[in-house]
Every structure is written in C-alpha cells, then in structure tokens.
Design an enzyme around this catalytic site. Structure first.
Site, PDB file in Angstrom:
ATOM      1  CG  HIS A  30      -9.795 -11.053  29.731  1.00 40.88           C
ATOM      2  ND1 HIS A  30      -9.861 -11.051  30.346  1.00 40.88           N
ATOM      3  CD2 HIS A  30      -8.653 -11.763  28.992  1.00 40.88           C
ATOM      4  CE1 HIS A  30      -8.956 -11.187  31.286  1.00 40.88           C
ATOM      5  NE2 HIS A  30      -8.097 -11.656  30.594  1.00 40.88           N
TER       6      HIS A  30
ATOM      7  CG  ASP B 229       0.169 -11.377  32.273  1.00 39.71           C
ATOM      8  OD1 ASP B 229      -0.230 -10.554  31.726  1.00 39.71           O
ATOM      9  OD2 ASP B 229      -0.844 -12.836  32.304  1.00 39.71           O
TER      10      ASP B 229
ATOM     11  CG  HIS C 122      -5.761 -19.780  32.525  1.00 36.50           C
ATOM     12  ND1 HIS C 122      -5.066 -19.881  31.886  1.00 36.50           N
ATOM     13  CD2 HIS C 122      -4.366 -20.488  33.576  1.00 36.50           C
ATOM     14  CE1 HIS C 122      -3.689 -20.174  31.708  1.00 36.50           C
ATOM     15  NE2 HIS C 122      -3.283 -20.353  32.992  1.00 36.50           N
TER      16      HIS C 122
ATOM     17  CG  HIS D 186      -7.872 -13.942  26.442  1.00 36.91           C
ATOM     18  ND1 HIS D 186      -7.654 -12.372  25.851  1.00 36.91           N
ATOM     19  CD2 HIS D 186      -7.351 -13.954  27.906  1.00 36.91           C
ATOM     20  CE1 HIS D 186      -6.401 -11.952  26.664  1.00 36.91           C
ATOM     21  NE2 HIS D 186      -6.762 -12.910  27.872  1.00 36.91           N
TER      22      HIS D 186
ATOM     23  NE  ARG E 133      -0.494 -16.174  32.199  1.00 40.58           N
ATOM     24  CZ  ARG E 133      -0.660 -16.332  33.888  1.00 40.58           C
ATOM     25  NH1 ARG E 133      -1.140 -16.732  34.671  1.00 40.58           N
ATOM     26  NH2 ARG E 133      -0.394 -14.727  34.786  1.00 40.58           N
TER      27      ARG E 133
ATOM     28  CG  ASP F 281      -2.825 -10.789  28.153  1.00 46.07           C
ATOM     29  OD1 ASP F 281      -1.687 -11.006  29.154  1.00 46.07           O
ATOM     30  OD2 ASP F 281      -3.870 -11.268  27.360  1.00 46.07           O
TER      31      ASP F 281
ATOM     32  CD  GLU G 102      -0.854 -13.801  27.907  1.00 42.97           C
ATOM     33  OE1 GLU G 102      -0.590 -12.960  29.628  1.00 42.97           O
ATOM     34  OE2 GLU G 102      -2.170 -13.722  27.648  1.00 42.97           O
TER      35      GLU G 102
ATOM     36  CG  ASP H 243     -11.116  16.619  46.981  1.00 39.85           C
ATOM     37  OD1 ASP H 243      -9.721  15.772  46.665  1.00 39.85           O
ATOM     38  OD2 ASP H 243     -10.545  17.711  47.541  1.00 39.85           O
TER      39      ASP H 243
ATOM     40  CE1 TYR I 154       0.158 -20.189  36.905  1.00 37.56           C
ATOM     41  CE2 TYR I 154      -1.566 -21.880  35.193  1.00 37.56           C
ATOM     42  CZ  TYR I 154      -0.797 -20.636  35.668  1.00 37.56           C
ATOM     43  OH  TYR I 154      -0.930 -19.462  34.370  1.00 37.56           O
TER      44      TYR I 154
ATOM     45  CG  HIS J 212      -5.918 -12.502  37.583  1.00 37.05           C
ATOM     46  ND1 HIS J 212      -7.398 -12.874  36.442  1.00 37.05           N
ATOM     47  CD2 HIS J 212      -5.249 -13.467  36.955  1.00 37.05           C
ATOM     48  CE1 HIS J 212      -8.251 -12.908  35.658  1.00 37.05           C
ATOM     49  NE2 HIS J 212      -6.131 -13.109  35.166  1.00 37.05           N
TER      50      HIS J 212
ATOM     51  CD  GLU K   7      -3.863 -16.450  28.517  1.00 37.28           C
ATOM     52  OE1 GLU K   7      -2.668 -16.002  29.298  1.00 37.28           O
ATOM     53  OE2 GLU K   7      -4.336 -15.318  28.296  1.00 37.28           O
TER      54      GLU K   7
HETATM   55  N1  GLY Z   1      -3.729 -10.853  31.406  1.00 40.00           N
HETATM   56  C1  GLY Z   1      -4.272 -11.136  31.805  1.00 40.00           C
HETATM   57  C2  GLY Z   1      -4.518 -12.563  30.734  1.00 40.00           C
HETATM   58  O1  GLY Z   1      -4.023 -12.784  30.540  1.00 40.00           O
HETATM   59  O2  GLY Z   1      -5.768 -13.142  30.551  1.00 40.00           O
HETATM   60 MN    MN Z   2      -4.214 -13.379  28.562  1.00 40.23          MN
HETATM   61 MN    MN Z   3      -1.567 -12.172  30.358  1.00 40.37          MN
END
Ligand code: GLY
Ligand code: MN
Ligand code: MN
Length: 441
Positions: A365, A264, A354, A358, A410, A275, A412, A41, A392, A247, A388
C-alpha cells in the site's frame, strides 16, 4: 554478500529531493528499519525501511541517513551513521560495511558510527531552518532526535529561538515515489512477472485435500526460485469461506473439492512488490453460483481497467466498480433497492467492503496522496496501482440464498499508467473463467 558499487539512481533521488527550491535550508533525517526480536535473541528477517532504502540503498539496521544543507548555500551533504565493524559480531551475523564501506560503496560525503550520532547530529543543524523527520514511528528515535534539537538550541546561547520546526517528509518523498522511473518500472515488471508465473503454476498445482499452508509454501518456493528475496506482504491463501475474511492469514485449512480458493500473493523484487489476487476452483470447475459471482467481479474489473488512463481518477474507478457489483447483486437477488442509494448509504459494503485499488511500489500500500486540493487526484503516466474489485457473501449472511453463502471472489491486477493509456503488468496470470478451467482439466 556486500555490494561493491551502487547504481546512480540513489544519489539522483537525493539530488532531486534537495533541489526542490522550497527545501533549501532544510535537513532530512531518516532512520533505518529496526531489527525486531521474535525470541529473546532471535530477530524477524530484516527488511530496510522503504524511504531509507529509496534514498540510500543501504540495507543495514542501526543507521541514520542525514541530508544537510551545504555550508554557505553550497551543495547539500549526505551523511550516513552506521554500525561499526565488529570482527566478533561479523562472524555471527555477516560482514558489515562500516564507515569505510559507507563512503566507498554508497557515495556519501561523510560517514560516522552510530554511537557518534547524538554528538554529531546537532552540529549539522547550524543554518538549518527546518528538519524533515517522521515522528511517532519509534519512541527511542523520537527521544534521540528531540534531545539533539534541544542540545542544538542550547548551543546557540541566549538566542531566543524556538526548537527547530519538524515536518513530516512523507509527502515530498511520496510525490517522488509515486512516479516510477524506467529503472523502477523494470523492477516492478520483474516482480509482476515472477508473481504472475507463480499464480499460473499454482492454478495447476492445487488439488482437493491439499492444505492452504502447502500452497503458501509453494508460492514462497516459486518466488524464491525466480530470484525474489521475499514476499511483499503475507500471502493470503483462503479456501472456501475463508475468502470472505479480507486479510485471512491463518492459511491452515484443508482445501475442499467444490470450493474456490482465493490467493492474494505478491513477490518483492529489488524492493518493489507486485500484488495479485486470483480466485479459482480447488477442483476442476466453478459451480453455477460461483461462476455467477466470478463473472460479475471479472466484468467489473475489466471495465475498471478500460476506464483507467491519464486523467481518470481512482475515485471514479471505485464508483464504477461499486455500480457494476451492486447491479449484479440486484440481478442475482442478493440485494434490493436502487444502485445509487445502496452505494451512497454504504450498504454496498455488505458485499464489497474494500476499495478498488491503491498505489503500488516499494510498499504494497504505497505512499502517495489520493486527493489533491480536496479533489480526487487524476492519474498520470508513471503511476502504478492495483485494480481489485471483489464480492463476498459472508457465510453467516442468512439473507442470502444458501448456495451463495461463503463465496468470496477478488480479482486483482497491477497496472502502470502510460502516456496513452495503461499497461496491465500482471496479465500473465490467467483470469478468464474458461482459461482457468482449461488449465485444470
Ligand atoms: N494484498 C493486500 C491488498 O490487496 O491490498
Ligand atoms: Mn492490493
Ligand atoms: Mn492483494
């Protein structure tokens, strides 16, 4: 706290959607987000579904937003179905708007309680030739909508007509959400500013021996302190080799001196999210190999930012990022072969699995087509997206020299395309290696 009034932008968006000439005769139906149980609940924190929020500003669950053509071709009508007022439940869960509040605060034409939906919705379908509704998000919603369409068809007698056609509204809304208004840009600016300041503060805060979850809590606290109601997505706080998990969400390991930390994280503000990713030393400085990878990712990111302007495409930006990263991998001795072959064969994914960006907005996203007529879409003023690139070296990559294994970087940023070029909205978060090391000394 309940709102007493709403900016006109929500109605303006409904007007814009219903004014599209090809949509006369169409009705649009949007369900509110569901409350999801996490215990028998107890629910997860509620956040309104983005399209519903974009068009209504109404933040309660158990609601439908219906835009229906007006009678005799007149203006369309906006109808909200909402939870009824309930003095007992409101003591437990807080005040509700009810139908009265829906009419007064949200400027809709008609409001009914949600239990009236199955009876009233078919009545709004007279004269409608197409229903825009997104199927397959929630089975019980789908059943309710299909049941109403069947009820409507039967109410027509022996008309011989098929069930009303259903179309996905996402493409139409996406075209609107993709281009940010000045009001939306201001919200994005706040989200980006809060997030950039938090990344900066975090760089100064991190010390060896701290746990990733402490850093996640620090991020949450900094976001909330600056007025953000929640994160735009689950924060990734990845020390050392955890950065190679794209992720990574466990966020529960101790940070070690000599490792990098990849963070991130993005704050939401007014339903718009930032982001940002930054990668920096847990201790005071980058090692030689960490610096080599970092400089490579930064070079590719800076060159991608320089490329991004009206007329450029995300596809070309991604191709460029891949080229720079592969050239770097070749010169560091991490790969062998020719740049073009490594990219077209997909081998590049070994280190760069990746995309380079985006769309960004209400959802991290965000919705929006990346191709138009089979061609990569050209960037236009008002679009927001991320840049971004990352690199890796998996910890178990036995082909890589040992000193590179487990390094993940990374970088971004969030950018707004302007008429003349580009604005980096997240420039407040340092990324030059010397600047980061100076902060940590
Ligand atoms: N934080 C997820 C991405 O960078 O797409
Ligand atoms: Mn992103
Ligand atoms: Mn990100």
């Amino acid at each position: 706290m309940l709102l007493t009034s709403l900016p006109s932008s929500f109605k303006n968006r409904r007007d814009a959607l219903m004014k599209k000439p090809e949509e006369s005769g169409s009705a649009f139906l949007f369900p509110a987000a569901k409350e999801v149980l996490r215990n028998p609940d107890v629910t997860y924190p509620f956040r309104q579904e983005s399209n519903f929020q974009y068009l209504s500003g109404f933040e309660e669950p158990e609601a439908w937003l219906l835009l229906a053509p007006g009678s005799k071709g007149g203006a369309y009508r906006t109808i909200l179905f909402v939870r009824h007022r309930d003095p007992v439940m409101e003591i437990w869960e807080g005040e509700r708007y009810g139908t009265e509040g829906a009419l007064k605060v949200f400027g809709v034409d008609e409001a009914y309680t949600i239990d009236e939906f199955s009876k009233r919705f078919p009545e709004f379908l007279k004269g409608v030739d197409r229903l825009f509704y997104r199927m397959n998000l929630d089975e019980s919603d789908d059943r309710e909508v299909l049941g109403a369409l069947e009820k409507f068809r039967r109410s027509q007698g022996r008309s011989g007509k098929p069930l009303l056609a259903i179309s996905d509204p996402n493409e139409l809304i996406a075209e609107m959400r993709l281009f940010k208004s000045s009001e939306e840009i201001e919200l994005m600016r706040r989200a980006c500013d809060i997030t950039a300041k938090t990344h900066l503060a975090l760089m100064k805060e991190v010390r060896p021996g701290m746990n990733e979850y402490e850093m996640e809590a620090f991020i949450d606290y900094q976001f909330r302190k600056q007025g953000s109601p929640r994160v735009g997505y689950g924060s990734i706080v990845a020390g050392g080799k955890n950065a190679c998990c794209l992720h990574y969400r466990a966020n529960n390991e101790v940070l070690k001196d000599g490792d990098l930390i990849l963070v991130d994280a993005g704050a939401e503000f007014g339903y718009y999210t930032s982001d940002i990713t930054r990668t920096f030393p847990v201790g005071k400085e980058f090692s030689k190999t960490q610096a080599a990878i970092y400089d490579l990712v930064l070079k590719s990111q800076l060159e991608c930012i320089a490329m991004a302007k009206p007329g450029a495409t995300m596809a070309a930006i991604h191709r460029h990022a891949s080229e720079v990263l592969v050239e770097g991998a070749l010169s560091l001795g991490l790969m062998k072969g020719k740049v073009d072959e490594i990219i077209t064969s997909g081998k590049v994914k070994q280190f760069y699995p990746h995309g380079t960006g985006h769309w960004l907005g209400m959802d991290v996203h965000d919705i929006g087509l990346y191709q138009l007529n089979g061609e990569p879409r050209k960037l236009e003023a008002g679009m927001m997206f991320t840049i971004e690139p990352g690199f890796y070296v998996q910890p178990d990559d036995l082909h890589a020299p040992a000193e590179y294994r487990g390094i993940g970087v990374r970088i971004e940023d969030d950018v707004l395309v302007t008429k003349t070029g580009l604005e980096v909205m997240t420039a407040g978060a340092p990324k030059a290696r010397a600047e980061i090391e100076a902060l940590k000394s």
